[in-house]
Design a protein around this motif. Structure first.
Motif, PDB file in Angstrom:
ATOM      1  N   ASN A   1      -0.015  -1.834  -2.323  1.00  0.00           N
ATOM      2  CA  ASN A   1       0.783  -1.748  -3.442  1.00  0.00           C
ATOM      3  C   ASN A   1       2.181  -2.412  -3.304  1.00  0.00           C
ATOM      4  O   ASN A   1       2.876  -3.080  -4.108  1.00  0.00           O
ATOM      5  CB  ASN A   1       1.028  -0.429  -4.107  1.00  0.00           C
ATOM      6  N   GLY A   2       2.653  -2.467  -2.100  1.00  0.00           N
ATOM      7  CA  GLY A   2       4.188  -2.888  -1.799  1.00  0.00           C
ATOM      8  C   GLY A   2       4.251  -4.236  -2.085  1.00  0.00           C
ATOM      9  O   GLY A   2       5.327  -4.997  -2.629  1.00  0.00           O
ATOM     10  N   VAL A   3       2.987  -5.101  -1.529  1.00  0.00           N
ATOM     11  CA  VAL A   3       3.116  -6.458  -1.576  1.00  0.00           C
ATOM     12  C   VAL A   3       2.767  -6.938  -3.041  1.00  0.00           C
ATOM     13  O   VAL A   3       3.623  -7.787  -3.629  1.00  0.00           O
ATOM     14  CB  VAL A   3       1.871  -7.139  -0.876  1.00  0.00           C
ATOM     15  N   TYR A   4       1.995  -6.129  -3.869  1.00  0.00           N
ATOM     16  CA  TYR A   4       1.930  -6.540  -5.145  1.00  0.00           C
ATOM     17  C   TYR A   4       3.040  -6.383  -6.014  1.00  0.00           C
ATOM     18  O   TYR A   4       3.370  -7.078  -6.801  1.00  0.00           O
ATOM     19  CB  TYR A   4       0.447  -5.707  -5.874  1.00  0.00           C
ATOM     20  N   GLN A   5       3.816  -5.347  -5.618  1.00  0.00           N
ATOM     21  CA  GLN A   5       5.028  -5.084  -6.535  1.00  0.00           C
ATOM     22  C   GLN A   5       5.877  -6.180  -6.185  1.00  0.00           C
ATOM     23  O   GLN A   5       6.666  -6.639  -7.033  1.00  0.00           O
ATOM     24  CB  GLN A   5       5.885  -3.796  -5.755  1.00  0.00           C
ATOM     25  N   SER A   6       6.054  -6.672  -4.715  1.00  0.00           N
ATOM     26  CA  SER A   6       7.039  -7.732  -4.515  1.00  0.00           C
ATOM     27  C   SER A   6       6.523  -9.022  -5.231  1.00  0.00           C
ATOM     28  O   SER A   6       7.304  -9.592  -5.906  1.00  0.00           O
ATOM     29  CB  SER A   6       7.044  -7.852  -3.107  1.00  0.00           C
ATOM     30  N   GLU A   7       5.295  -9.472  -5.381  1.00  0.00           N
ATOM     31  CA  GLU A   7       4.707 -10.536  -5.686  1.00  0.00           C
ATOM     32  C   GLU A   7       4.586 -10.617  -7.385  1.00  0.00           C
ATOM     33  O   GLU A   7       4.820 -11.433  -8.108  1.00  0.00           O
ATOM     34  CB  GLU A   7       3.736 -11.003  -5.170  1.00  0.00           C
ATOM     35  N   TYR A   8       4.141  -9.166  -7.959  1.00  0.00           N
ATOM     36  CA  TYR A   8       3.665  -9.311  -9.488  1.00  0.00           C
ATOM     37  C   TYR A   8       4.493  -8.171 -10.183  1.00  0.00           C
ATOM     38  O   TYR A   8       4.008  -7.997 -11.059  1.00  0.00           O
ATOM     39  CB  TYR A   8       2.221  -9.232  -9.356  1.00  0.00           C
ATOM     40  N   LYS A   9       5.220  -7.567  -9.541  1.00  0.00           N
ATOM     41  CA  LYS A   9       5.998  -6.298 -10.217  1.00  0.00           C
ATOM     42  C   LYS A   9       4.731  -5.298 -10.619  1.00  0.00           C
ATOM     43  O   LYS A   9       5.126  -4.715 -11.650  1.00  0.00           O
ATOM     44  CB  LYS A   9       6.896  -7.099 -11.267  1.00  0.00           C
ATOM     45  N   LYS A  10       3.820  -5.250 -10.247  1.00  0.00           N
ATOM     46  CA  LYS A  10       2.970  -4.154 -10.417  1.00  0.00           C
ATOM     47  C   LYS A  10       1.979  -3.617  -9.382  1.00  0.00           C
ATOM     48  O   LYS A  10       1.976  -4.288  -8.100  1.00  0.00           O
ATOM     49  CB  LYS A  10       2.180  -4.645 -11.500  1.00  0.00           C
ATOM     50  N   ASP A  11       1.360  -2.545  -9.446  1.00  0.00           N
ATOM     51  CA  ASP A  11       0.786  -2.158  -8.213  1.00  0.00           C
ATOM     52  C   ASP A  11      -0.795  -2.991  -8.126  1.00  0.00           C
ATOM     53  O   ASP A  11      -1.164  -3.546  -9.325  1.00  0.00           O
ATOM     54  CB  ASP A  11       0.030  -0.574  -8.384  1.00  0.00           C
ATOM     55  N   ASN A  12      -1.239  -2.993  -6.910  1.00  0.00           N
ATOM     56  CA  ASN A  12      -2.766  -3.620  -6.828  1.00  0.00           C
ATOM     57  C   ASN A  12      -3.859  -2.875  -7.916  1.00  0.00           C
ATOM     58  O   ASN A  12      -3.912  -1.658  -7.832  1.00  0.00           O
ATOM     59  CB  ASN A  12      -3.342  -3.554  -5.463  1.00  0.00           C
TER      60      ASN A  12
ATOM     61  N   THR B   1      -5.921 -12.011  -9.615  1.00  0.00           N
ATOM     62  CA  THR B   1      -6.555 -11.026  -8.875  1.00  0.00           C
ATOM     63  C   THR B   1      -5.284  -9.924  -8.997  1.00  0.00           C
ATOM     64  O   THR B   1      -5.584  -8.798  -8.594  1.00  0.00           O
ATOM     65  CB  THR B   1      -6.206 -11.438  -7.238  1.00  0.00           C
ATOM     66  N   HIS B   2      -4.133 -10.182  -9.670  1.00  0.00           N
ATOM     67  CA  HIS B   2      -3.081  -9.188  -9.909  1.00  0.00           C
ATOM     68  C   HIS B   2      -3.338  -8.488 -11.293  1.00  0.00           C
ATOM     69  O   HIS B   2      -2.644  -7.712 -11.665  1.00  0.00           O
ATOM     70  CB  HIS B   2      -1.683  -9.769  -9.742  1.00  0.00           C
ATOM     71  N   GLU B   3      -4.318  -8.958 -12.059  1.00  0.00           N
ATOM     72  CA  GLU B   3      -4.541  -8.626 -13.447  1.00  0.00           C
ATOM     73  C   GLU B   3      -5.537  -7.691 -13.495  1.00  0.00           C
ATOM     74  O   GLU B   3      -5.507  -6.702 -14.552  1.00  0.00           O
ATOM     75  CB  GLU B   3      -4.672  -9.873 -14.359  1.00  0.00           C
ATOM     76  N   LYS B   4      -6.702  -7.787 -12.768  1.00  0.00           N
ATOM     77  CA  LYS B   4      -7.812  -6.821 -13.241  1.00  0.00           C
ATOM     78  C   LYS B   4      -8.705  -6.656 -11.843  1.00  0.00           C
ATOM     79  O   LYS B   4      -8.514  -7.223 -10.746  1.00  0.00           O
ATOM     80  CB  LYS B   4      -8.899  -7.632 -14.131  1.00  0.00           C
ATOM     81  N   LEU B   5      -9.677  -5.832 -11.831  1.00  0.00           N
ATOM     82  CA  LEU B   5     -10.412  -5.279 -10.714  1.00  0.00           C
ATOM     83  C   LEU B   5     -11.006  -6.707  -9.993  1.00  0.00           C
ATOM     84  O   LEU B   5     -11.609  -7.438 -10.985  1.00  0.00           O
ATOM     85  CB  LEU B   5     -11.306  -4.364 -11.093  1.00  0.00           C
TER      86      LEU B   5
ATOM     87  N   ILE C   1      -1.633 -13.799   6.012  1.00  0.00           N
ATOM     88  CA  ILE C   1      -1.559 -12.262   5.533  1.00  0.00           C
ATOM     89  C   ILE C   1      -1.558 -11.378   6.693  1.00  0.00           C
ATOM     90  O   ILE C   1      -2.446 -11.341   7.734  1.00  0.00           O
ATOM     91  CB  ILE C   1      -3.076 -12.339   4.806  1.00  0.00           C
ATOM     92  N   LYS C   2      -0.624 -10.760   6.753  1.00  0.00           N
ATOM     93  CA  LYS C   2      -0.303  -9.780   8.024  1.00  0.00           C
ATOM     94  C   LYS C   2      -0.990  -8.309   7.781  1.00  0.00           C
ATOM     95  O   LYS C   2      -1.306  -7.927   6.674  1.00  0.00           O
ATOM     96  CB  LYS C   2       1.288  -9.595   8.194  1.00  0.00           C
ATOM     97  N   LYS C   3      -1.333  -7.734   8.947  1.00  0.00           N
ATOM     98  CA  LYS C   3      -2.007  -6.408   8.826  1.00  0.00           C
ATOM     99  C   LYS C   3      -1.099  -5.474   8.147  1.00  0.00           C
ATOM    100  O   LYS C   3      -1.599  -4.419   7.483  1.00  0.00           O
ATOM    101  CB  LYS C   3      -2.264  -6.085  10.070  1.00  0.00           C
ATOM    102  N   GLN C   4       0.263  -5.439   8.312  1.00  0.00           N
ATOM    103  CA  GLN C   4       0.956  -4.621   7.379  1.00  0.00           C
ATOM    104  C   GLN C   4       0.893  -4.864   5.859  1.00  0.00           C
ATOM    105  O   GLN C   4       1.427  -3.987   5.230  1.00  0.00           O
ATOM    106  CB  GLN C   4       2.450  -4.493   7.738  1.00  0.00           C
ATOM    107  N   GLU C   5       0.323  -5.773   5.389  1.00  0.00           N
ATOM    108  CA  GLU C   5       0.204  -6.055   4.011  1.00  0.00           C
ATOM    109  C   GLU C   5      -1.114  -5.590   3.654  1.00  0.00           C
ATOM    110  O   GLU C   5      -1.034  -5.573   2.175  1.00  0.00           O
ATOM    111  CB  GLU C   5       0.325  -7.604   4.010  1.00  0.00           C
TER     112      GLU C   5
END
Length: 218
Positions: A142-153, A97-101, A181-185
């Motif tokens: 994107n914040g969650v993705y940056q935290s987990e995968y070091k890249k944007d969604n 999910t972090h690699e492609k559409l 999963i929280k709403k703010q995510e």
């Protein structure tokens, strides 16, 4: 009579190995591999040709969101009607999910492209996307993705494009609790409901056409 039986038996014994050998060749692993490679080559050539013809009247989200031109179309939807589309979106491949559409979001874009290509104004198309199950991972910000995968969604631009063209995203609160999963995510602008089930019954009751965007329906 006995001689006749002996000849038949001998012929049968002689032919059986040949028959078995021929069957083994036809069904051998090597032949199956060769057939699958040939089929894959034909498919890749065909897809390359089709991809070169595809166009994107509203949203471009990769080859599979495109529309192929069709000659002789004589069944045309009314451009004056309102088209209310309800997408039940559950498709996701968590490991990638972090690699492609997400292919489910691509399919939603394709459906919108097909409506626009058919001559329906985007102002007459009203998409509602109900997100529940594992597809929730694909609409995190994107914040969650940056935290987990070091890249944007990788889906962020597509989600934005869908929203800009009138799509309303609604996340299932029950599934969010289950998946922690929280709403703010969630991606900015995504609404949260108590449950996807009431969203489905509410919009179907308003005359929305249901589309299943899942592993089974892809």
């Amino acid at each position: 009579m006995n001689k006749f039986l002996l000849i038949v038996c001998c012929c049968t014994c002689f032919l059986n190995p040949l028959f078995s050998q021929n069957t083994e060749v036809k069904n051998s692993p090597d032949k199956k591999v060769d057939d699958s490679i040939t089929a894959a080559r034909k498919d890749s050539v065909k897809w390359a040709k089709l991809a070169s013809l595809a166009y994107f009247p509203l949203i471009k989200a990769g080859t599979f969101s495109g529309v192929l031109p069709v000659e002789g179309v004589d069944e045309i939807p009314s451009p004056k009607r309102q088209y209310k589309l309800l997408f039940e979106f559950t498709l996701n491949f968590k490991d990638s999910t972090h690699e492609k559409l997400n292919p489910g979001l691509v399919e939603i874009a394709r459906v919108l492209n097909l409506h626009v290509a058919s001559g329906i104004p985007i102002s007459h198309i009203h998409p509602v996307i109900v997100v529940h199950g594992p597809s929730l991972f694909s609409i995190r910000n994107n914040g969650v993705y940056q935290s987990e995968y070091k890249k944007d969604n990788p889906n962020s631009q597509l989600i934005l494009d869908l929203m800009k063209n009138g799509a309303k995203f609604i996340a299932c609160g029950q599934a969010m609790n289950f998946l922690d999963i929280k709403k703010q995510e969630l991606y900015p602008g995504v609404k949260v409901s108590l449950t996807a089930q009431t969203v489905l019954s509410n919009y179907i009751g308003q005359g929305y056409v249901w589309y299943g965007i899942s592993e089974e329906n892809k």
